[in-house]
Design a protein around this motif. Sequence first.
Motif, PDB file in Angstrom:
ATOM      1  N   ASP A  33      61.013 -47.706 151.398  1.00 55.54           N
ATOM      2  CA  ASP A  33      62.631 -47.562 151.187  1.00 55.54           C
ATOM      3  C   ASP A  33      63.549 -49.038 151.487  1.00 55.54           C
ATOM      4  O   ASP A  33      64.425 -49.022 150.684  1.00 55.54           O
ATOM      5  CB  ASP A  33      63.352 -46.419 152.389  1.00 55.54           C
ATOM      6  N   PHE A  48      71.185 -43.617 144.352  1.00 59.39           N
ATOM      7  CA  PHE A  48      71.398 -42.161 143.853  1.00 59.39           C
ATOM      8  C   PHE A  48      72.704 -42.144 143.288  1.00 59.39           C
ATOM      9  O   PHE A  48      72.691 -41.625 142.142  1.00 59.39           O
ATOM     10  CB  PHE A  48      71.268 -41.068 145.022  1.00 59.39           C
ATOM     11  N   PHE A  56      66.015 -44.217 140.659  1.00 58.12           N
ATOM     12  CA  PHE A  56      65.580 -44.274 142.010  1.00 58.12           C
ATOM     13  C   PHE A  56      63.858 -44.154 142.107  1.00 58.12           C
ATOM     14  O   PHE A  56      63.079 -44.886 142.333  1.00 58.12           O
ATOM     15  CB  PHE A  56      66.083 -43.429 143.120  1.00 58.12           C
ATOM     16  N   PRO A 117      70.313 -39.223 150.865  1.00 56.94           N
ATOM     17  CA  PRO A 117      71.225 -38.478 149.823  1.00 56.94           C
ATOM     18  C   PRO A 117      70.809 -37.168 149.382  1.00 56.94           C
ATOM     19  O   PRO A 117      71.883 -36.369 149.065  1.00 56.94           O
ATOM     20  CB  PRO A 117      71.140 -39.616 148.741  1.00 56.94           C
ATOM     21  N   LEU A 118      69.567 -36.692 149.471  1.00 58.13           N
ATOM     22  CA  LEU A 118      69.058 -35.602 149.132  1.00 58.13           C
ATOM     23  C   LEU A 118      69.370 -34.407 150.268  1.00 58.13           C
ATOM     24  O   LEU A 118      69.411 -33.108 149.988  1.00 58.13           O
ATOM     25  CB  LEU A 118      67.797 -35.393 148.678  1.00 58.13           C
ATOM     26  N   LEU A 130      61.822 -28.918 149.933  1.00 58.20           N
ATOM     27  CA  LEU A 130      61.080 -30.198 149.688  1.00 58.20           C
ATOM     28  C   LEU A 130      59.885 -30.110 150.350  1.00 58.20           C
ATOM     29  O   LEU A 130      58.712 -30.466 149.804  1.00 58.20           O
ATOM     30  CB  LEU A 130      62.083 -31.419 150.240  1.00 58.20           C
ATOM     31  N   ARG A 134      56.504 -30.158 148.597  1.00 57.68           N
ATOM     32  CA  ARG A 134      55.663 -31.314 148.568  1.00 57.68           C
ATOM     33  C   ARG A 134      54.330 -31.316 149.465  1.00 57.68           C
ATOM     34  O   ARG A 134      53.607 -31.989 149.263  1.00 57.68           O
ATOM     35  CB  ARG A 134      56.562 -32.547 149.223  1.00 57.68           C
TER      36      ARG A 134
END
Length: 170
Positions: A33, A48, A56, A117-118, A130, A134
């Motif tokens: 990151d 984003f 991204f 941001p998410l 998520l 994932r």
Amino acid sequence: MALVVIVGPPGSGKTTIGRALAAALDAPFRDVDADIAAAAGKPIPDIFVDDGEEHFRALEREAVRRAVAEHDGVLALGGGAVLAEATRKLLADATVVHLRVDLGEAVKRTEIDKGRPLLQVNPRATLRRLMDERLPLYREVETFAIDTTGRDVDDLTAEIKARLGIRTSL
Ligand code: SKM
């Protein structure tokens, strides 16, 4: 050459534990990151907003490819890096530590961080989705998994170091 890659959902402690593990192994730490933000010249939330998630993800695939090729030491990936099949393939032969965490603790650990941001809208529901989506991807690439819920960094670092001792000469 030895590379230890850290994966896991947001709030699992990849940066904190990755940094502590690198110090314990006397090895360099690198954070994908941070690489992406440095290369783009702006923070991830701005990428984003300005360029969109798809852009991204393209930057992220390239940053992971480069870091895996270059780095000796501990490498933390972003929480969504494993979404890319190319990245999962790249990790097939690497030593990959999957950090797990309960939803409640992940929410607590991430709630004050504006750099995610998410997670700015409905963080608990988003994190749950998520994590569910994932989990199979983290499992696909992991060498081993470790649950970080309710555990302190030193304790986790010692356990990961002991488990790595079997697999790497770092
Ligand atoms: O890579 C960053 C970015 O905010 C996206 C993300 C994710 O998709 O979970 C996690 C962060 O590490």
